[in-house]
Design a protein around this motif. Structure first.
Motif, PDB file in Angstrom:
ATOM      1  N   PRO A  80       0.824  -1.206   0.000  1.00  0.00           N
ATOM      2  CA  PRO A  80       0.000   0.000   0.000  1.00  0.00           C
ATOM      3  C   PRO A  80       0.863   1.263   0.000  1.00  0.00           C
ATOM      4  CG  PRO A  80      -0.749  -1.577   1.682  1.00  0.00           C
ATOM      5  CD  PRO A  80       0.557  -2.065   1.177  1.00  0.00           C
ATOM      6  N   THR A 103      -1.036   3.579  -7.686  1.00  0.00           N
ATOM      7  CA  THR A 103      -1.863   3.732  -6.496  1.00  0.00           C
ATOM      8  C   THR A 103      -3.325   3.971  -6.841  1.00  0.00           C
ATOM      9  OG1 THR A 103      -2.028   4.843  -4.352  1.00  0.00           O
ATOM     10  CG2 THR A 103      -1.617   6.241  -6.260  1.00  0.00           C
ATOM     11  N   GLU A 105      -4.984   5.007  -3.884  1.00  0.00           N
ATOM     12  CA  GLU A 105      -5.207   5.574  -2.554  1.00  0.00           C
ATOM     13  C   GLU A 105      -5.240   7.100  -2.629  1.00  0.00           C
ATOM     14  OE1 GLU A 105      -2.333   3.556   0.161  1.00  0.00           O
ATOM     15  OE2 GLU A 105      -2.137   2.191  -1.562  1.00  0.00           O
ATOM     16  N   SER A 174      -4.553  -2.104   0.465  1.00  0.00           N
ATOM     17  CA  SER A 174      -4.767  -0.677   0.209  1.00  0.00           C
ATOM     18  C   SER A 174      -6.175  -0.253   0.602  1.00  0.00           C
ATOM     19  CB  SER A 174      -4.533  -0.359  -1.276  1.00  0.00           C
ATOM     20  OG  SER A 174      -3.172  -0.525  -1.615  1.00  0.00           O
ATOM     21  N   MET A 178      -7.348   2.465   3.406  1.00  0.00           N
ATOM     22  CA  MET A 178      -8.098   3.632   2.954  1.00  0.00           C
ATOM     23  C   MET A 178      -9.317   3.913   3.815  1.00  0.00           C
ATOM     24  SD  MET A 178      -7.255   5.624   0.503  1.00  0.00           S
ATOM     25  CE  MET A 178      -8.906   6.156   0.045  1.00  0.00           C
ATOM     26  N   GLU A 181      -8.624   6.580   6.365  1.00  0.00           N
ATOM     27  CA  GLU A 181      -8.070   7.856   5.927  1.00  0.00           C
ATOM     28  C   GLU A 181      -9.185   8.841   5.550  1.00  0.00           C
ATOM     29  OE1 GLU A 181      -4.939   8.649   6.052  1.00  0.00           O
ATOM     30  OE2 GLU A 181      -4.141   6.656   6.504  1.00  0.00           O
TER      31      GLU A 181
END
Length: 367
Positions: A80, A103, A105, A174, A178, A181
């Motif tokens: 990740p 990515t 993310e 990932s 997430m 976040e």
């Protein structure tokens, strides 16, 4: 024809990294393979024709800096990315090497644009984050819809829909990270905080009405830069209605954890133990059975639909590998239009992006 600049694949022995290395070799390029395991990277380099290779760990920026040179093109597939991606983009930006990554993310790709983009710009380099299935197709579909709609378009929403799709260990890791976040979205002419799943939209896909939940994507950064008249950009992931509601509730429930750093650190550590990356991914047969649709809807200020664009394409992993390879070859061949943090259209122009996506199997249908 071999590009004039070196292309390096960082994370070459991981699932996406190996697919990308093989795509480059199929296209006549001899990339430099970089990975943390000397044994595995040597074996892969030998299998692919005696390629140059080097050893560097994702957490060791100094070791990677010893491999990357100014003018190189560095592809990073080490995820990740919120956990392992910082070293690669830092080294590229500071060294003046062009950079692409795989990515999906949102917080990481935002840092590529906002934190490292100015550094790269000062050193004559371009940073192309999320240059795979996350989130090149949405930028392309969105751009095509806005081009059709013209100057009256002030909003564009993009939906991603996948069929028969398997996920890699890195993707699962990932996604787990997430959920803890803070997300974002482009609303009312500015990038604003917004948790994933807060909005649910419906898209017409192949004669069916499908549901999708909002996610923080590169489109929020890339499309307003290419089309300044846009006031709102939405990026959505196709999910069943019940899952869309569950996603919204899960991100809402995790808000207190995201807000308290010690709790967030504990939760991220627990997620890392439960969901392991680097555990492989779908087989070639599984990937051959997968396909995707991406739908973009451009709207006027009053919400009326002005234009749509629908793309159809292959498995997300195969597309990501081929798109990273295409972007790296184009960058190494001097086809970049600018420097700093760039979206796909800003990096290569719409016509070239259409060409590159078609080469990777993604094309507009029903135009």
């Amino acid at each position: 024809m071999e590009p004039s600049a070196r292309i390096l694949v960082f994370g070459a022995t991981g699932y996406t990294g190996e697919l990308t290395a093989r795509s480059l070799v199929r296209q006549g390029v001899r990339p430099v393979l970089v990975a943390r395991s000397a044994e595995r990277v040597t074996a892969l380099a030998t299998e692919l024709g005696g390629l140059e290779h080097a050893v560097a760990d994702a957490g060791d920026a100094t070791a990677l800096a010893g491999v990357v040179r100014a003018g190189d093109v560095l592809i990073s597939t080490v995820g990740p990315f919120l956990r392992y991606g910082e070293a690669a983009v830092q080294v590229a930006a500071e060294k003046g090497a062009h950079y692409l990554d795989s990515t999906g993310e949102g917080p990481f790709l935002r840092s590529v644009f906002e934190r490292w983009g100015p550094v790269a710009d000062a050193n004559g380099a371009a940073l192309l984050s999320a240059f795979g299935f996350d989130f090149v197709p949405g930028s392309l579909a969105g751009a095509l819809a806005v081009e059709k709609a013209g100057a009256a378009a002030t909003r564009v929403d993009v939906g991603y829909f996948v069929r028969n799709f398997g996920t890699s260990g890195g993707t699962r890791a990932s996604v787990a990270g997430m959920m803890l976040e803070q997300g974002f979205a482009f609303r009312d002419g500015a990038l604003r905080p917004e948790r994933a799943g807060r909005r649910v939209e419906r898209f017409e896909v192949g004669g069916r009405t499908l549901t999708a939940a909002s996610v923080p994507g590169a489109e929020h950064l890339a499309l307003p830069a290419a089309y300044p008249q846009l006031r709102d950009v939405g990026s959505f992931l196709g999910v069943p209605p019940a899952l869309a509601r569950g996603m919204a509730l899960a991100t809402l429930a995790s808000t207190p954890v995201r807000s308290v750093r010690p709790l967030k650190s504990l939760a991220l550590a627990a997620a890392g133990r439960l969901v392991k990356g680097s555990t492989g991914g779908p087989s070639a047969q599984q990937r051959a059975n997968a396909s995707v649709s991406i739908v973009a809807v451009a709207r006027a200020a009053d919400g009326s639909v002005l234009a749509t664009s629908t793309l159809e394409g292959p498995d997300p992993y195969d597309y990501t590998a081929d798109m990273l390879a295409w972007g790296a070859i184009a960058a190494a061949s001097g086809r970049l239009l600018s420097t700093g943090g760039l979206g796909p259209v800003g990096a290569f122009g719409l016509d070239a992006l259409v060409e590159g996506c078609a080469a990777a199997g993604l094309k507009e249908v029903g135009a």
